[in-house]
Scaffold this motif. Structure first.
Motif, PDB file in Angstrom:
ATOM      1  N   ASP A 220       0.836  -1.193   0.000  1.00  0.00           N
ATOM      2  CA  ASP A 220       0.000   0.000   0.000  1.00  0.00           C
ATOM      3  C   ASP A 220       0.877   1.251   0.000  1.00  0.00           C
ATOM      4  O   ASP A 220       0.665   2.155  -0.787  1.00  0.00           O
ATOM      5  CB  ASP A 220      -0.938   0.007   1.195  1.00  0.00           C
ATOM      6  N   TYR A 221       1.846   1.315   0.924  1.00  0.00           N
ATOM      7  CA  TYR A 221       2.774   2.443   0.927  1.00  0.00           C
ATOM      8  C   TYR A 221       3.991   2.115   1.773  1.00  0.00           C
ATOM      9  O   TYR A 221       3.983   1.210   2.598  1.00  0.00           O
ATOM     10  CB  TYR A 221       2.109   3.721   1.451  1.00  0.00           C
ATOM     11  N   LEU A 222       5.044   2.880   1.544  1.00  0.00           N
ATOM     12  CA  LEU A 222       6.169   2.961   2.467  1.00  0.00           C
ATOM     13  C   LEU A 222       6.494   4.433   2.606  1.00  0.00           C
ATOM     14  O   LEU A 222       6.336   5.212   1.658  1.00  0.00           O
ATOM     15  CB  LEU A 222       7.372   2.136   2.011  1.00  0.00           C
ATOM     16  N   ALA A 223       6.896   4.826   3.799  1.00  0.00           N
ATOM     17  CA  ALA A 223       7.268   6.207   4.086  1.00  0.00           C
ATOM     18  C   ALA A 223       8.454   6.167   5.039  1.00  0.00           C
ATOM     19  O   ALA A 223       8.440   5.432   6.020  1.00  0.00           O
ATOM     20  CB  ALA A 223       6.107   6.967   4.709  1.00  0.00           C
ATOM     21  N   GLY A 224       9.484   6.942   4.727  1.00  0.00           N
ATOM     22  CA  GLY A 224      10.660   6.927   5.584  1.00  0.00           C
ATOM     23  C   GLY A 224      11.449   8.215   5.538  1.00  0.00           C
ATOM     24  O   GLY A 224      11.312   9.015   4.607  1.00  0.00           O
ATOM     25  N   ALA A 225      12.286   8.405   6.547  1.00  0.00           N
ATOM     26  CA  ALA A 225      13.184   9.552   6.650  1.00  0.00           C
ATOM     27  C   ALA A 225      14.579   9.033   6.971  1.00  0.00           C
ATOM     28  O   ALA A 225      14.733   8.133   7.807  1.00  0.00           O
ATOM     29  CB  ALA A 225      12.706  10.507   7.729  1.00  0.00           C
ATOM     30  N   TYR A 226      15.606   9.617   6.315  1.00  0.00           N
ATOM     31  CA  TYR A 226      16.960   9.071   6.395  1.00  0.00           C
ATOM     32  C   TYR A 226      18.005  10.176   6.442  1.00  0.00           C
ATOM     33  O   TYR A 226      17.831  11.240   5.845  1.00  0.00           O
ATOM     34  CB  TYR A 226      17.246   8.190   5.169  1.00  0.00           C
TER      35      TYR A 226
END
Length: 169
Positions: free
Chosen positions: A89-95
């Motif tokens: 459905d989705y992926l969301a990330g911060a790096y």
């Protein structure tokens, strides 16, 4: 008279070429912080410890801010693809993004941060890491590829290899 017209034309061409070379060089030197956005084809794989793996292709948007030639922060939003009972459905990330300039137009980088992934029946989050490379194809446009381990859980891993373009502004 022909000689002076030819000389003036040659001089004008040389000045124009010099101005173009100077403006091309000026476009290569960036001021920081510098924003960027990109789009990628994302080839993802969900590998459970037991059973067969699930693989498909989705889309990923990424954007960030580069603070100097060695460090940036980046965010990922991805979706798409299903294989059997696994639908992303989705992926969301911060790096955090560490950058190693190899040449003026080539960079290697590493990413480390946090990602939330939502499959059709479950949502998980955790530490993520990966690495990639970028190559400038125009002053503000680069072609890149990376490999990310988005989730590493006890029952499965979720990885993705991505290829796409990035625009700096």
């Amino acid at each position: 008279m022909k000689m002076s017209v030819l000389s003036l034309t040659s001089a004008a061409l040389l000045v124009g070429a010099g101005a173009f070379a100077t403006s091309a060089q000026a476009q290569q030197s960036f001021t920081y912080p510098q924003g960027y956005v990109g789009g990628d084809a994302m080839f993802w794989s969900l590998d459970p410890d037991r059973g067969s793996s699930r693989d498909d292709v989705g889309l990923r948007l990424r954007g960030g801010a580069q603070f100097n030639e060695f460090f940036a922060v980046e965010g990922h939003l991805g979706t798409g693809g299903s294989d059997g009972d696994a639908e992303l459905d989705y992926l969301a990330g911060a790096y955090a993004k560490g950058i190693i300039p190899v040449a003026p137009e080539v960079r290697l980088y590493g990413l480390a941060g946090f990602t939330e992934v939502d499959f059709d029946r479950s949502r998980e989050s955790g530490f993520s890491y990966g690495g990639g490379a970028e190559f400038d194809v125009a002053p503000n446009l680069s072609l890149g590829a990376d490999y990310m381990r988005y989730l590493d859980k006890s029952a499965y891993t979720f990885d993705a290899a991505s290829v796409g373009l990035r625009y700096r502004f």
